[in-house]
Design a protein around this motif. Sequence first.
Motif, PDB file in Angstrom:
ATOM      1  N   LYS A   1      -8.352   3.324  -1.630  1.00  0.00           N
ATOM      2  CA  LYS A   1      -9.259   2.477  -0.819  1.00  0.00           C
ATOM      3  C   LYS A   1      -9.634   3.883   0.339  1.00  0.00           C
ATOM      4  O   LYS A   1     -10.457   2.808   0.064  1.00  0.00           O
ATOM      5  CB  LYS A   1      -8.193   2.033  -0.215  1.00  0.00           C
TER       6      LYS A   1
ATOM      7  N   SER B   1       0.790  -0.692   0.089  1.00  0.00           N
ATOM      8  CA  SER B   1      -0.104  -0.009  -0.249  1.00  0.00           C
ATOM      9  C   SER B   1       0.759   0.863   0.320  1.00  0.00           C
ATOM     10  O   SER B   1       2.170   1.498  -0.043  1.00  0.00           O
ATOM     11  CB  SER B   1      -1.115   0.232   1.214  1.00  0.00           C
TER      12      SER B   1
ATOM     13  N   THR C   1      -3.941   1.089  -2.415  1.00  0.00           N
ATOM     14  CA  THR C   1      -4.047   0.056  -2.459  1.00  0.00           C
ATOM     15  C   THR C   1      -3.149  -0.693  -3.810  1.00  0.00           C
ATOM     16  O   THR C   1      -3.663   0.083  -5.272  1.00  0.00           O
ATOM     17  CB  THR C   1      -5.004  -1.019  -2.291  1.00  0.00           C
TER      18      THR C   1
END
Length: 144
Positions: A113, A67, A132
């Motif tokens: 996200k 991430s 992400t």
Amino acid sequence: MASTAVSAQGSKFYIDTAADGAAQPTWTKTKNVKSYSGFDGSASEIDVTDLDSTAKEKRLGLIDNGSFSIDVNVDMTDPGQIALKAAQKASSLESFKLEYPDGTADTFDAFVKSFPIAGGTDAVITSTISLTISGPVTTIAAGA
């Protein structure tokens, strides 16, 4: 000996806002970025132990680049933040670039996200925008 640490001051974060199918990216800077962190993924471990093994044997699988997040002071009129919010609502895979002060950069594709907001007394509205990553992270040399 003088430190060789690289200052993060002057780093820039961009989202590609070019139309789908465009030959070249249109890098739109996200303003008011206070900090960033990420590329925190790792490769999976594949157990390749068999009956002839004398101890566990492993190989690394594909890397998951994990991430990436940026902390921002929210600006509802900033084109970069508007594009991030739109990408979150559309659940679309977008291209991003983190440019370092020395001119090198990392590019990657990711989904937005979350884009939460926080505020309070004697404070500005802030957000930690979470991405992400999907696929590789590509390093670009300065001036390339």
